[in-house]
Design a protein around this motif. Structure first.
Motif, PDB file in Angstrom:
ATOM      1  N   LEU A  32       0.779  -1.240   0.000  1.00 48.90           N
ATOM      2  CA  LEU A  32       0.000   0.000   0.000  1.00 48.90           C
ATOM      3  C   LEU A  32       0.811   1.291   0.000  1.00 48.90           C
ATOM      4  O   LEU A  32       0.383   2.257  -0.625  1.00 48.90           O
ATOM      5  CB  LEU A  32      -0.978  -0.029   1.163  1.00 48.90           C
ATOM      6  CG  LEU A  32      -2.021  -1.144   1.034  1.00 48.90           C
ATOM      7  CD1 LEU A  32      -2.894  -1.185   2.258  1.00 48.90           C
ATOM      8  CD2 LEU A  32      -2.852  -0.978  -0.201  1.00 48.90           C
ATOM      9  N   VAL A  37      -2.129   6.994  -3.358  1.00 52.84           N
ATOM     10  CA  VAL A  37      -3.587   6.890  -3.379  1.00 52.84           C
ATOM     11  C   VAL A  37      -4.040   5.597  -2.701  1.00 52.84           C
ATOM     12  O   VAL A  37      -5.056   5.561  -2.011  1.00 52.84           O
ATOM     13  CB  VAL A  37      -4.113   6.973  -4.824  1.00 52.84           C
ATOM     14  CG1 VAL A  37      -5.595   6.726  -4.887  1.00 52.84           C
ATOM     15  CG2 VAL A  37      -3.755   8.306  -5.441  1.00 52.84           C
ATOM     16  N   LEU A  38      -3.266   4.537  -2.873  1.00 56.30           N
ATOM     17  CA  LEU A  38      -3.607   3.275  -2.215  1.00 56.30           C
ATOM     18  C   LEU A  38      -3.489   3.373  -0.702  1.00 56.30           C
ATOM     19  O   LEU A  38      -4.175   2.663   0.026  1.00 56.30           O
ATOM     20  CB  LEU A  38      -2.722   2.145  -2.724  1.00 56.30           C
ATOM     21  CG  LEU A  38      -3.010   1.638  -4.129  1.00 56.30           C
ATOM     22  CD1 LEU A  38      -2.046   0.521  -4.485  1.00 56.30           C
ATOM     23  CD2 LEU A  38      -4.436   1.167  -4.251  1.00 56.30           C
ATOM     24  N   TYR A  39      -2.614   4.245  -0.224  1.00 53.80           N
ATOM     25  CA  TYR A  39      -2.484   4.430   1.224  1.00 53.80           C
ATOM     26  C   TYR A  39      -3.793   4.941   1.819  1.00 53.80           C
ATOM     27  O   TYR A  39      -4.164   4.571   2.930  1.00 53.80           O
ATOM     28  CB  TYR A  39      -1.339   5.388   1.531  1.00 53.80           C
ATOM     29  CG  TYR A  39      -1.044   5.490   2.998  1.00 53.80           C
ATOM     30  CD1 TYR A  39      -0.414   4.454   3.661  1.00 53.80           C
ATOM     31  CD2 TYR A  39      -1.406   6.611   3.726  1.00 53.80           C
ATOM     32  CE1 TYR A  39      -0.149   4.532   5.013  1.00 53.80           C
ATOM     33  CE2 TYR A  39      -1.150   6.701   5.075  1.00 53.80           C
ATOM     34  CZ  TYR A  39      -0.517   5.652   5.711  1.00 53.80           C
ATOM     35  OH  TYR A  39      -0.269   5.730   7.055  1.00 53.80           O
ATOM     36  N   LEU A  40      -4.509   5.767   1.074  1.00 56.08           N
ATOM     37  CA  LEU A  40      -5.805   6.269   1.545  1.00 56.08           C
ATOM     38  C   LEU A  40      -6.867   5.174   1.545  1.00 56.08           C
ATOM     39  O   LEU A  40      -7.835   5.244   2.292  1.00 56.08           O
ATOM     40  CB  LEU A  40      -6.256   7.444   0.681  1.00 56.08           C
ATOM     41  CG  LEU A  40      -5.370   8.687   0.733  1.00 56.08           C
ATOM     42  CD1 LEU A  40      -5.846   9.707  -0.275  1.00 56.08           C
ATOM     43  CD2 LEU A  40      -5.363   9.263   2.126  1.00 56.08           C
ATOM     44  N   ALA A  41      -6.686   4.188   0.697  1.00 53.85           N
ATOM     45  CA  ALA A  41      -7.649   3.093   0.599  1.00 53.85           C
ATOM     46  C   ALA A  41      -7.259   1.891   1.454  1.00 53.85           C
ATOM     47  O   ALA A  41      -7.826   0.814   1.289  1.00 53.85           O
ATOM     48  CB  ALA A  41      -7.793   2.665  -0.852  1.00 53.85           C
ATOM     49  N   THR A  42      -6.315   2.061   2.363  1.00 50.68           N
ATOM     50  CA  THR A  42      -5.842   0.953   3.194  1.00 50.68           C
ATOM     51  C   THR A  42      -6.963   0.250   3.969  1.00 50.68           C
ATOM     52  O   THR A  42      -7.039  -0.976   3.951  1.00 50.68           O
ATOM     53  CB  THR A  42      -4.753   1.439   4.173  1.00 50.68           C
ATOM     54  OG1 THR A  42      -3.686   1.984   3.424  1.00 50.68           O
ATOM     55  CG2 THR A  42      -4.251   0.312   5.036  1.00 50.68           C
ATOM     56  N   LEU A  44     -10.115  -0.062   3.281  1.00 50.71           N
ATOM     57  CA  LEU A  44     -10.963  -0.809   2.352  1.00 50.71           C
ATOM     58  C   LEU A  44     -10.272  -2.081   1.882  1.00 50.71           C
ATOM     59  O   LEU A  44     -10.851  -3.172   1.930  1.00 50.71           O
ATOM     60  CB  LEU A  44     -11.326   0.066   1.152  1.00 50.71           C
ATOM     61  CG  LEU A  44     -12.088  -0.645   0.027  1.00 50.71           C
ATOM     62  CD1 LEU A  44     -13.478  -1.010   0.492  1.00 50.71           C
ATOM     63  CD2 LEU A  44     -12.118   0.203  -1.213  1.00 50.71           C
ATOM     64  N   ILE A  45      -9.032  -1.945   1.445  1.00 50.33           N
ATOM     65  CA  ILE A  45      -8.303  -3.104   0.929  1.00 50.33           C
ATOM     66  C   ILE A  45      -8.036  -4.113   2.040  1.00 50.33           C
ATOM     67  O   ILE A  45      -8.204  -5.324   1.854  1.00 50.33           O
ATOM     68  CB  ILE A  45      -6.994  -2.646   0.253  1.00 50.33           C
ATOM     69  CG1 ILE A  45      -7.330  -1.784  -0.964  1.00 50.33           C
ATOM     70  CG2 ILE A  45      -6.143  -3.826  -0.156  1.00 50.33           C
ATOM     71  CD1 ILE A  45      -6.151  -1.071  -1.561  1.00 50.33           C
TER      72      ILE A  45
END
Length: 124
Positions: A32, A37-42, A44-45
């Motif tokens: 992540l 941007v994936l860090y913000l979706a941590t 959720l993922i």
């Protein structure tokens, strides 16, 4: 159904906890942070990937105390710098255990509610 943990249940709980912790560590450290941007979706993922492991864990080890073992192990891993993540993990794990105990580890919405509280243990 017996509600006490047997040796087989503790071994299964340890195996699933190891899988859960490895996936949590890989997600948080390696995958992540690469893309901001994936860090913000941590959450959720992590909820999607770790949720499947947690649900399998609850189905495989439907005993009182198994979820608390998982939360204590997550708390031990996340409390490297301070003791407060361990206290939080024990608290959230206890709440998840109470939610599951009311439904005898079988009611789907109670499993989902307990998963929401278990996800709070990885906050640190």
């Amino acid at each position: 159904m017996k509600s006490k943990l047997t040796t087989k249940d503790v071994l299964a709980a340890g195996a699933f906890a190891a899988i859960y912790l490895v996936l949590l560590t890989v997600l948080a450290v390696m995958v992540l942070p690469i893309v901001p941007v994936l860090y913000l979706a941590t959450p959720l993922i992590a909820g999607v990937l770790l949720g499947t492991v947690y649900m399998l864990y609850c189905v495989k080890v439907p005993r009182t105390g198994a979820v608390l073992i998982l939360s204590i192990l997550v708390g031990l891993i996340t409390s490297m710098a301070s003791i407060s993540p361990l206290h939080n993990a024990v608290g959230w794990g206890s709440i998840a255990e109470v939610i599951l105990a009311k439904g005898h580890h079988k009611i789907p919405y109670r499993l989902l509610a307990s998963q929401c509280f278990i996800k709070l243990t990885s906050r640190g």
